[in-house]
Design a protein around this motif. Structure first.
Motif, PDB file in Angstrom:
ATOM      1  N   ASN A 139       0.866  -1.177   0.000  1.00  0.00           N
ATOM      2  CA  ASN A 139       0.000   0.000   0.000  1.00  0.00           C
ATOM      3  C   ASN A 139       0.901   1.226   0.000  1.00  0.00           C
ATOM      4  O   ASN A 139       2.057   1.181   0.452  1.00  0.00           O
ATOM      5  CB  ASN A 139      -0.980  -0.010   1.175  1.00  0.00           C
ATOM      6  CG  ASN A 139      -0.311   0.275   2.502  1.00  0.00           C
ATOM      7  OD1 ASN A 139      -0.032   1.428   2.842  1.00  0.00           O
ATOM      8  ND2 ASN A 139      -0.045  -0.784   3.278  1.00  0.00           N
ATOM      9  N   VAL A 156       2.023   1.100  -6.678  1.00  0.00           N
ATOM     10  CA  VAL A 156       0.980   1.655  -5.811  1.00  0.00           C
ATOM     11  C   VAL A 156       1.336   3.062  -5.354  1.00  0.00           C
ATOM     12  O   VAL A 156       0.457   3.937  -5.256  1.00  0.00           O
ATOM     13  CB  VAL A 156       0.674   0.747  -4.595  1.00  0.00           C
ATOM     14  CG1 VAL A 156       0.088  -0.573  -5.029  1.00  0.00           C
ATOM     15  CG2 VAL A 156       1.881   0.561  -3.701  1.00  0.00           C
ATOM     16  N   ASP A 218      -6.776  -3.726  -8.238  1.00  0.00           N
ATOM     17  CA  ASP A 218      -6.055  -3.899  -6.980  1.00  0.00           C
ATOM     18  C   ASP A 218      -5.770  -5.378  -6.722  1.00  0.00           C
ATOM     19  O   ASP A 218      -6.076  -6.249  -7.537  1.00  0.00           O
ATOM     20  CB  ASP A 218      -6.863  -3.297  -5.820  1.00  0.00           C
ATOM     21  CG  ASP A 218      -6.637  -1.797  -5.688  1.00  0.00           C
ATOM     22  OD1 ASP A 218      -5.620  -1.307  -6.225  1.00  0.00           O
ATOM     23  OD2 ASP A 218      -7.469  -1.122  -5.063  1.00  0.00           O
TER      24      ASP A 218
END
Length: 237
Positions: A139, A156, A218
Motif C-alpha cells: 500500500n 501503488v 487492486d
C-alpha cells in the motif's frame, strides 16, 4: 506448518522458477515501436488482452508502443466524471492522505500539464524507492515509509501520487521481457486522452512493447494472474 515440514535441502528462486523463456531473444526492446507474439497454454478469453495498445487476433498478440507526441494537452486536475473511479483513494492507494497529497504537491512544484506532471512523479518514485524484492500486500503509505520494494510497491506509490495530483491512474499486471525470458510484473496506466503505460520501476514512459498486460485492478483482482504460472507460453514472431 510449512516451516515444520522436512527440508529437501533444495533452494528455490521463485522468480526464476516462474519465468517464461523464449527461443528468440528480443534485442533493444526499448527502441521497438511494435511487436508480434503468439500466446498459448492458457484460456486467452479469461484475460484483458485486447484494448489500448494491444490487439489480439486468435492467439496472435500485437503491441504498439504509445506515441507521447500524439497525447493531448490535459491540465490537472482532470475531472471527467467517467474517470472518477481512477481518481479515488482505495485501501491500497491512499491518495487522500495528507502525506501523499503533500508529497505530490512537492514533486510537481506547480506543474499543471498532466503529461509533464506524470513524468515528474515517475522520476521521483524511480529515484527515491530502492529496488528490492518484497513479500507484502503493498500500500502506498507503507511504501512511502519504507522507501523500498519491487514493481508492486513502486506502482501503488506512483498511482497514489498521480491520483492525488488529479491524474487518473490504475494498476495493470502481466509480464515483461528481461534477459531472455518474460517475468511477472506490475506497472501503471494513466489517462491522457487514452490510457498510456508508465513503468516507475524500470523508468519507462511509455513502457516498452514487451510489457504484456493481462489484468488490471487492486490485489483482489491481481490474484487471477496465478492462472498463468507454469502454463503461459510465449513465442516471439
Amino acid at each position: 506448518e510449512a516451516k515444520n515440514l522436512p527440508s529437501r535441502g533444495v533452494s528455490l528462486d521463485f522468480i526464476a522458477q516462474t519465468a517464461i523463456p523464449v527461443a528468440t531473444p528480443i534485442e533493444d526492446a526499448g527502441a521497438k515501436k511494435a511487436i508480434r507474439l503468439k500466446l498459448g497454454g492458457i484460456h486467452l478469453a479469461n484475460f484483458q488482452l485486447s484494448g489500448g495498445r494491444q490487439r489480439l487476433d486468435g492467439d496472435r498478440l500485437e503491441i504498439r508502443r504509445e506515441e507521447l507526441k500524439q497525447v493531448g494537452a490535459y491540465k490537472i486536475p482532470i475531472k471527467e466524471a467517467r474517470l472518477q473511479s481512477y481518481l479515488q483513494p482505495t485501501a491500497f492507494l491512499q491518495s487522500n492522505d495528507p502525506r501523499i497529497r503533500a508529497l505530490s504537491r512537492q514533486i510537481l512544484h506547480g506543474e499543471t500539464n498532466a503529461l509533464r506532471a506524470a513524468l515528474k512523479i515517475k522520476n521521483w518514485v524511480y529515484k527515491e524507492i530502492a529496488k528490492e524484492p518484497t513479500v507484502s500486500i503493498p500500500n502506498a503509505l507503507e511504501v512511502l515509509r519504507t522507501k523500498r520494494g519491487d514493481c508492486n510497491e513502486h506502482t501503488v506509490l506512483f498511482n497514489a501520487l498521480a491520483r492525488a495530483a488529479g491524474i487518473p491512474a490504475k494498476t495493470v499486471v502481466g509480464v515483461v521481457y528481461l534477459r531472455g525470458a518474460f517475468y511477472y510484473h506490475a506497472w501503471s496506466e494513466i489517462w491522457l486522452g487514452d490510457w498510456v503505460s508508465i513503468d516507475s520501476v524500470l523508468d519507462q514512459f511509455p513502457a516498452d512493447v514487451t510489457h504484456i498486460k493481462f489484468l488490471e485492478g487492486d490485489i483482489d483482482r491481481q490474484i487471477d494472474i496465478l492462472q498463468l504460472i507454469g502454463n503461459l507460453k510465449i513465442e516471439v514472431l
